[in-house]
Design a protein around this motif. Sequence first.
Motif, PDB file in Angstrom:
ATOM      1  N   LEU A   1       7.194  10.063  -8.283  1.00 19.34           N
ATOM      2  CA  LEU A   1       8.038   8.990  -7.750  1.00 19.34           C
ATOM      3  C   LEU A   1       7.788   8.828  -6.252  1.00 19.34           C
ATOM      4  O   LEU A   1       7.598   9.796  -5.528  1.00 19.34           O
ATOM      5  N   TYR A   2       7.796   7.575  -5.808  1.00 17.63           N
ATOM      6  CA  TYR A   2       7.637   7.275  -4.391  1.00 17.63           C
ATOM      7  C   TYR A   2       9.001   6.868  -3.836  1.00 17.63           C
ATOM      8  O   TYR A   2       9.596   5.891  -4.290  1.00 17.63           O
TER       9      TYR A   2
ATOM     10  N   TYR B   1       3.938  -6.691  -2.331  1.00 16.96           N
ATOM     11  CA  TYR B   1       5.289  -6.134  -2.525  1.00 16.96           C
ATOM     12  C   TYR B   1       6.207  -6.738  -1.479  1.00 16.96           C
ATOM     13  O   TYR B   1       5.820  -6.898  -0.310  1.00 16.96           O
ATOM     14  N   GLU B   2       7.435  -7.068  -1.889  1.00 13.34           N
ATOM     15  CA  GLU B   2       8.412  -7.613  -0.947  1.00 13.34           C
ATOM     16  C   GLU B   2       9.808  -7.200  -1.388  1.00 13.34           C
ATOM     17  O   GLU B   2      10.140  -7.215  -2.576  1.00 13.34           O
ATOM     18  N   GLN B   3      10.610  -6.776  -0.425  1.00 12.54           N
ATOM     19  CA  GLN B   3      11.985  -6.375  -0.726  1.00 12.54           C
ATOM     20  C   GLN B   3      12.824  -6.541   0.539  1.00 12.54           C
ATOM     21  O   GLN B   3      12.371  -6.242   1.649  1.00 12.54           O
TER      22      GLN B   3
ATOM     23  N   LEU C   1      10.405   3.131  -4.507  1.00 13.81           N
ATOM     24  CA  LEU C   1       9.259   2.238  -4.370  1.00 13.81           C
ATOM     25  C   LEU C   1       8.469   2.281  -5.665  1.00 13.81           C
ATOM     26  O   LEU C   1       8.096   3.365  -6.126  1.00 13.81           O
ATOM     27  N   ASP C   2       8.242   1.130  -6.259  1.00 17.53           N
ATOM     28  CA  ASP C   2       7.533   1.069  -7.531  1.00 17.53           C
ATOM     29  C   ASP C   2       6.028   1.137  -7.274  1.00 17.53           C
ATOM     30  O   ASP C   2       5.425   0.154  -6.793  1.00 17.53           O
ATOM     31  N   PRO C   3       5.346   2.259  -7.582  1.00 18.15           N
ATOM     32  CA  PRO C   3       3.909   2.369  -7.295  1.00 18.15           C
ATOM     33  C   PRO C   3       3.049   1.462  -8.168  1.00 18.15           C
ATOM     34  O   PRO C   3       1.907   1.169  -7.823  1.00 18.15           O
ATOM     35  N   GLU C   4       3.604   1.015  -9.326  1.00 18.63           N
ATOM     36  CA  GLU C   4       2.817   0.167 -10.219  1.00 18.63           C
ATOM     37  C   GLU C   4       2.580  -1.223  -9.632  1.00 18.63           C
ATOM     38  O   GLU C   4       1.758  -1.980 -10.140  1.00 18.63           O
ATOM     39  N   LYS C   5       3.309  -1.550  -8.581  1.00 18.53           N
ATOM     40  CA  LYS C   5       3.095  -2.834  -7.919  1.00 18.53           C
ATOM     41  C   LYS C   5       1.823  -2.831  -7.070  1.00 18.53           C
ATOM     42  O   LYS C   5       1.383  -3.884  -6.601  1.00 18.53           O
TER      43      LYS C   5
END
Length: 739
Positions: A175-176, A203-205, A218-222
């Motif tokens: 997990l990140y 990626y944007e948040q 943070l979703d690493p698959e993005k």
Amino acid sequence: MRQYCLLLFLGFLTQFQLQAQQEEEFFNPMEVAFDKIYLHTDKPHYFLKDTIWVKAYSWSAVAGEGLKPSSSRTLYMALKNQETGERMFQMPVLLEEGMGSAQLALSDIPAGDYVLLAQSRTMADWESTYVFQRPIRVSEVGAVTLIRPSDYRQKPIQLPYQNGLRIGLNLSEGLYQLIIDRSKEQADSVFQLIGLQHGKPLYEQILSLHEGKNVYKLDPEKFLPGLADLALVNDRGEIVAERPVYFHPQAIPTLNISTKQQTYRPRERVQVLLNVLDEFGEGLEADLSVSVVDSKQVSWSEDMSTIVTEMELGAALGKDFDFSHQLFKQENSAKELNEILVHEKSRSALSNFNQQEEQFFWEGKGLKLKGRATDKEGKSLNPGTELEFLMYPKKGVPLMASATIGENGTFELEDLFFQGTAAVVARKIENKRKRTFSEVLESHQLTFEPLDLPNPTLQTRFEASKDDYSLDDIRRYTVIRNNRLEDRIVELDTFTVQRQPWTFGRPKETNDLTAWANVVLDVEEGMFDHFNVFQYMQGRVPGLIIQGDINDFGNPPAVFFRASQLMLVSRAELASKSGESSGNMGGGAAFLLDGVLVDPTIIATIPMTLVKRIEVFNNVAGSSAVLGSRGSMGAVNVVSRQIDPNQAMFERNNVTYVQGYNQSIPFPKIKSGDLEKDLFKTNWNATVYWNPYLGTDFEGSGNFEFVLNDLQSEMKIIVEGMSKTGQPIFGIHTILVEE
């Protein structure tokens, strides 16, 4: 607020894209962030009078696309002393589709520690000190060990704040987690988090940060595998904090190297199979280079920097030789890599794009030369003085160039293309009293200097190993060979040499073609003002018909003769009646340069100062004798001007020399057979095989073979390269050699 931040960021990207579109009206679009360079050398350290064999890889980080072969055509390579920065050698290397090869003979270079540097003009435009560096040791025969710098992998200091913000990363169980600290100094609380890879936002948040620590998943698959840049942008569109993050490090391609057996005999032939696979086990097409080195003489540490570490990390961060390939093989590689990256900023970071948005990176078509011209007393020529240059490479077509003396008395020539050494003749042109005067310079008035690359920043990375008695035979042979070289110098009696005419550019006259020519046009010095060969032939050749624009270099006109046009019509009628093809007869006369068939576009660009005569074959017999069926429409042979001091307007003391692109030569092969034990017949080569151009097919398969030397040792097969999809590849395999 969220929509406002998005609009600000999109406005920034739109401005960037509009800038590129405006540039595109005159140039190629601005899409390259920076070049990444890697030099694969056959071994890390060398012996006196050795040769360095080099394969250059030049790839560019292209916005939105990842790594692509660089558009750069020229790579400047230099060998400098590690401590003093003194340049020992420098040469340009020609790149084709992001690759080039060269060799550097060390000759009389003294033993010591050196650095091999490489830089493209695009790299220098991005940052003058941005340069690839590889440490090189030159020594007597003996074992040498490559070591890490003393500060390698020290415990990192506390992460500093940027504008009151600090972006940390916690990795656990895949997990990140982002840990963002906001101090009292930062009054804003709402930010946009942007993830960028190769200039493309992935990626944007929107984050609402309270004072103290803030934790976000943070979703690493993005993200794609590789280096990414995370940035915090405030509501005014300003980048206030950023850091690089490495995602999916274990997704790099796998290279499997296999041989039929593990142990071989000296002088035996070895067949090697290669298989390159991506993270999903699918084959990858790749361009590779391979070296096979004798471990008895060459120390190849498993901890060495490779193309993987350089392309993935070193080039992007500007780091020097600090990353090991083993980092990508560990289970906790993501955590360890990001601990190393925590204090660095990637060159492809969003702030770097912002700083460079008004620049346009353009790599010229050829190499660049700098020089100085003086008068006969050694004083620099006045600024604004015009110079014209005639260049005659040992191989290839003669060149013409021009330059203007600058304020500092120097000149620059750009976009030159020739290999090896070229002879250069220059003349200065001055306007006095409404008249133009020209004077050919003497060789002592003209000097050329290579472009100066930055000085090395690497520290010494080698140390001598313990004395190895297995090297005694090699040392003994080296001493005997060097002593015998002095004994082989023989003094000759005095003799006289009659000076023969010497030439550049073309090895001989084309007399065998001249005998068939119907019209021969000699080009005298007073006729150099004609635009090109097409204009010169107009009105001078009976029955000549030129269809097209003589000033159009890209689409030169077609040349016809009355006899050939009549024949074209009659043959076309016969072909139409018989239903057969009339052949390729619509393109006009064929063109030759010094007897070699060439494209008319080459003829259109040759200045008349380089043309000695034009031989026209305007009947079927003459042109067919020259080209056979391809000459059925006539032919024109352009004979380039030979430089003969007995005939031309300048002499030997007007000629100076300049070095062009390095001319790559094949690596010497070892013949298979029985073991040689004779001291002077034994093959002691530390590098037994080098191949800079090796590939795998679409299934990822490739193969090669080589012959071993005469020593009992351990051989390391080192393969490096890039996949067609922009992924770096490295592999190493070991075999044993015994009698």
